[in-house]
Design an enzyme around this catalytic site. Sequence first.
Site, PDB file in Angstrom:
ATOM      1  N   ASP A  22       5.901   7.315  -3.193  1.00  0.00           N
ATOM      2  CA  ASP A  22       7.036   8.230  -3.340  1.00  0.00           C
ATOM      3  C   ASP A  22       7.884   8.237  -2.069  1.00  0.00           C
ATOM      4  O   ASP A  22       7.344   8.327  -0.971  1.00  0.00           O
ATOM      5  CB  ASP A  22       6.481   9.643  -3.606  1.00  0.00           C
ATOM      6  CG  ASP A  22       7.526  10.593  -4.136  1.00  0.00           C
ATOM      7  OD1 ASP A  22       8.724  10.285  -4.031  1.00  0.00           O
ATOM      8  OD2 ASP A  22       7.136  11.656  -4.647  1.00  0.00           O
ATOM      9  N   HIS A  81      10.725  10.376  -1.747  1.00  0.00           N
ATOM     10  CA  HIS A  81      11.581  11.565  -1.692  1.00  0.00           C
ATOM     11  C   HIS A  81      11.452  12.250  -0.326  1.00  0.00           C
ATOM     12  O   HIS A  81      10.401  12.805  -0.006  1.00  0.00           O
ATOM     13  CB  HIS A  81      11.202  12.542  -2.799  1.00  0.00           C
ATOM     14  CG  HIS A  81      11.670  12.106  -4.152  1.00  0.00           C
ATOM     15  ND1 HIS A  81      10.887  11.378  -5.005  1.00  0.00           N
ATOM     16  CD2 HIS A  81      12.849  12.310  -4.796  1.00  0.00           C
ATOM     17  CE1 HIS A  81      11.569  11.138  -6.125  1.00  0.00           C
ATOM     18  NE2 HIS A  81      12.754  11.693  -6.019  1.00  0.00           N
TER      19      HIS A  81
END
Lengths: 483, 149
Positions: free
Chosen positions: B16, B18
């Site tokens: 991930d 983000h």
Amino acid sequence: MELVNKKLDLEQFWAERQEVLQSWPTGRGVDLEEAIAYHKQLPASKVMAKKLAQGKREGITFAQPRAGVALLHEHIELLRYLQDEGGADFLPTTIDSYTRQNRYKEAETGIEESRAAGRSMLNGFPAVNYGVDACRKVVEAVNVPVQVRHGTPDARLLAEITLAGGFTDFEGGGISYNIPYSKDMPLEKSIRYWQYVDRLVGYYEENGVSINREPFGPLTGTLVPPSISHAVAIIEALLAAEQGVMNLTLGYGQCGNLYQDVAAIRTLAELAEEYLNRFGYSGRQITTVFHQWMGGFPQDESKAFGVISWGAVTAALARVNKVIVKTPHEAMGIPTREANAAGLKATKQVLNMLKDQSLPLTSELQLEMEMIRKETRAILDKTLELGEGDWAVGAVRAFKAGVIDVPFAPSRHNLGKILPARDNQGAVRFLDFGQLPFDAEIRAFHQEKIAERGRKENRQPSFQMVIDDIYAIGKGMLVGRPR
Amino acid sequence: MARKNNTLVLGVIGADVHAIGNKILDHALTAAGFKVVNIGVMATQEEFINAAIETDAAAILVGSLYGHGELDCRGLRDKCIEAGIGDILLYAGGNLVVGKQDFASVEARFKTMGFNRVYPPGTLPEVVIRDLRQDLGEGESNDSEGPLG
């Protein structure tokens, strides 16, 4: 290997291809000459560049969702539903995050666990693991062009497999799929990997097959000032054009202020054509794509529809060629097919209602357009100077120097010194310019806009203002006023 | 007591990338007086645990926004136990699973996996700060300077 912005030598490209195709077993299923023949028998209605050209002539704004799940038959069902129920003009195949990092073994586990669990455990379709034939099943199951959407710094194998699989559009670029999507990947490497992808697309073009390329406009998707994303999009367009790419869709993510967003879309194609022509790449088809708000969404579905519809209004009034649609489940992650179709339907309703209306060129709109032009040119011209005339070298050096700086990016190869914040009307301005090469006039414009908001809110502009702005839309506002 | 300090390991797990919530939490937790060891995005379970051991951290805060959180977080508590930090606080927050699922069921699933606190998307930093102060028993502690503001 030294990075230069020069079309890859064909012999060198063939040698590299052998390595790329051997990096996972499904790579052996790619036969380029057979793939070219396969593309040539696709009807025009399934070819992205052709349908975009038609839309551009007729002034249509097309709508496209994002979608991808782990299992092939579920992915096909999902796309058919978005086509038939949602009325999607173009379909996506969103690739899962393991594949994006070339972790094909973990993607394989994700497929197996999804089969066992009876629901998708991956956030997208692992196209590399499935291979060419499965991709063709996807393309053959629907009636509209299908695009690969991902976030892959090294997408060479993914491009080989999906393009041979009949997809006619490939999103991404050496900057836009590195800086927002990676932590450690050096820009020299990702730009070089994307030269390969663009060279592959160029090879298809040379053999009579149109593949559209779409640099990823929104970058980190949160308060990215238009001139930053424009500069990246135009550099990626120049790099792609050098490798023989003929069809480009340049993107921009909605910021939320109507004038600024319309100005951004109207200047994007104009500036891109200016630079492409100036550097010897004329005759390219340039279209634009607008992404509905990419930042945090409200949890409440009705409120989310408000955000979606405002994006649709902006897309229609900006006369953009394509809009990428959000869903009422955005705040919760990956949507159900019903929610995804609902976002499409809300968007298309607004697009249809506004297709005969336009936004007049007022002095406010003109000012926004002029500021975006000045800022984008300042960044691009300094980048070229740093690269001593070479856009690839310039891009690497520009990021190192902070001449291009993307807010909130995970990459350590991004300086991360600029800070964006909204002004009193919600347009995104610079609170901190970092090392951007802006002159006194540009700086004064932004400083006054931010100061105006500070006076209105009776507080000194600071990082707290930025945090308030990041949460604002999720909490029902555009501007993050003091709580 | 086991919690000698107010050091936190903060990161985003798995593949991930983000980064926005991670940067906001780093800022807000630091401003609240915690010592934040931010290992950033794309962090493995081992990186969380190694950072926690090296800094003698009181809590590990795992972010996951892309839907693979369930796959990525599995076994983290067991690995903490194996590494000798079995009593460390484990928090998880974000879009932890694929699709819109009832948060109560997601919370229950993560608590079964050994997490002490589980947060839905859009949680404000204030909430996490309040819970950390409660769970770390800062009110009774006299060997820390205590959080600011």
